[in-house]
Design a protein around this motif. Sequence first.
Motif, PDB file in Angstrom:
ATOM      1  N   ASN A  36       0.975  -0.953  -0.250  1.00  0.00           N
ATOM      2  CA  ASN A  36       0.304   0.170  -0.414  1.00  0.00           C
ATOM      3  C   ASN A  36       1.139   1.169  -0.233  1.00  0.00           C
ATOM      4  O   ASN A  36       0.371   2.444   0.145  1.00  0.00           O
ATOM      5  CB  ASN A  36      -0.700  -0.113   1.656  1.00  0.00           C
ATOM      6  N   SER A  43      -1.297   0.373  -8.936  1.00  0.00           N
ATOM      7  CA  SER A  43      -2.664  -0.948  -8.063  1.00  0.00           C
ATOM      8  C   SER A  43      -3.445  -0.271  -9.262  1.00  0.00           C
ATOM      9  O   SER A  43      -4.710  -0.981  -8.754  1.00  0.00           O
ATOM     10  CB  SER A  43      -2.500  -0.503  -6.864  1.00  0.00           C
ATOM     11  N   ASP A  46      -5.266  -3.795 -10.152  1.00  0.00           N
ATOM     12  CA  ASP A  46      -5.514  -4.094  -8.856  1.00  0.00           C
ATOM     13  C   ASP A  46      -7.050  -3.512  -8.597  1.00  0.00           C
ATOM     14  O   ASP A  46      -8.198  -3.882  -7.908  1.00  0.00           O
ATOM     15  CB  ASP A  46      -4.895  -4.516  -7.281  1.00  0.00           C
ATOM     16  N   PHE A  53      -7.753  -8.671  -6.407  1.00  0.00           N
ATOM     17  CA  PHE A  53      -8.632  -8.476  -5.389  1.00  0.00           C
ATOM     18  C   PHE A  53     -10.026  -8.828  -5.646  1.00  0.00           C
ATOM     19  O   PHE A  53     -10.218  -7.582  -6.463  1.00  0.00           O
ATOM     20  CB  PHE A  53      -8.765  -6.537  -4.854  1.00  0.00           C
ATOM     21  N   LEU A  56     -12.866  -4.165  -2.489  1.00  0.00           N
ATOM     22  CA  LEU A  56     -12.467  -2.846  -2.093  1.00  0.00           C
ATOM     23  C   LEU A  56     -13.337  -2.361  -0.813  1.00  0.00           C
ATOM     24  O   LEU A  56     -14.493  -2.493  -0.351  1.00  0.00           O
ATOM     25  CB  LEU A  56     -12.942  -2.027  -3.096  1.00  0.00           C
ATOM     26  N   ASN A 122      -3.769  -3.816   2.174  1.00  0.00           N
ATOM     27  CA  ASN A 122      -3.902  -5.084   1.363  1.00  0.00           C
ATOM     28  C   ASN A 122      -4.332  -6.487   2.572  1.00  0.00           C
ATOM     29  O   ASN A 122      -4.032  -7.162   3.242  1.00  0.00           O
ATOM     30  CB  ASN A 122      -3.624  -4.983   0.374  1.00  0.00           C
ATOM     31  N   ILE A 127      -8.773  -5.519  -1.521  1.00  0.00           N
ATOM     32  CA  ILE A 127      -7.730  -3.817  -1.559  1.00  0.00           C
ATOM     33  C   ILE A 127      -8.409  -3.010  -0.595  1.00  0.00           C
ATOM     34  O   ILE A 127      -9.483  -2.893  -0.623  1.00  0.00           O
ATOM     35  CB  ILE A 127      -7.403  -3.585  -3.098  1.00  0.00           C
ATOM     36  N   THR A 155      -2.317   3.779  -3.268  1.00  0.00           N
ATOM     37  CA  THR A 155      -3.909   3.633  -2.644  1.00  0.00           C
ATOM     38  C   THR A 155      -4.283   4.613  -1.912  1.00  0.00           C
ATOM     39  O   THR A 155      -4.652   4.492  -0.362  1.00  0.00           O
ATOM     40  CB  THR A 155      -4.191   1.435  -2.004  1.00  0.00           C
TER      41      THR A 155
END
Length: 256
Positions: A36, A43, A46, A53, A56, A122, A127, A155
């Motif tokens: 992260n 990402s 993802d 993933f 979320l 994560n 995620i 993220t």
Amino acid sequence: MQITKFLSILLFASFILVGCSDDDENTIIPDGQSANTQPLGTSANDLLSDTNFRGLTVEIVSVQGFAPTTTAVNMFRTFLEERLFKPDGITINQRTVSSSGLSPFNIDKIKEIETTARTAFNEGDEITVYIYFADGTNDNDDGSRVTLGTAYLNTSIVIYESTLRNLSSNPSAPMLSTIEAATLNHEFAHLLGLVNIGTPLQSQHENTVSRGHCNVQNCLMEAAIEFESGMMNMMGDGVPELDAQCIADLQANGGR
């Protein structure tokens, strides 16, 4: 600057470029949290797809008294649901923290706050994204141009809520919830790799002057250097949307 009925649009336009500084500088990475704390855009797939993933979690951490409006959070959720493939769903958790007392902020200070304020990382096929609503301004604000938000890691996002509230206090400005939702959507779209920062271009629509932004008029990811720079109608119909080319980029990288 002359204050007219277009002031709200001009104020918002500033965020698209000068209010949106993307920063992926190195930072201290605690053990187990390296996934992260990667560079911005890494990402994107993802977040967009369900390949790695299936769910979320968005952790919104707000300084007490500076939480976003419920309307803005609901509009933000709708934006995510329209663009991401997450069959296990999208969870938005909100909580408040005490002021850091560090305002005005630079990204190093924001990263320092994250090391203690962030609790979700994560795990498994979930995620996570961290969004901090700050009680101060960016230290680069100069009175004529302001920063509303910054996507600074893969993220991680900061929203300068005190700046948003100051803008919305003008009688000619849009509602606070509109400014909040536009800022959230714009910064999260940078996490999704727009424009050309982790999600490959399917057509040439990146602004050659303001990298990471779109050159299509009225797109959510459009950039403007000055208030007077030509997006007079951008907020006429509420929160701007992604144009077809930005959507095509996201779809090619696993999104909707």
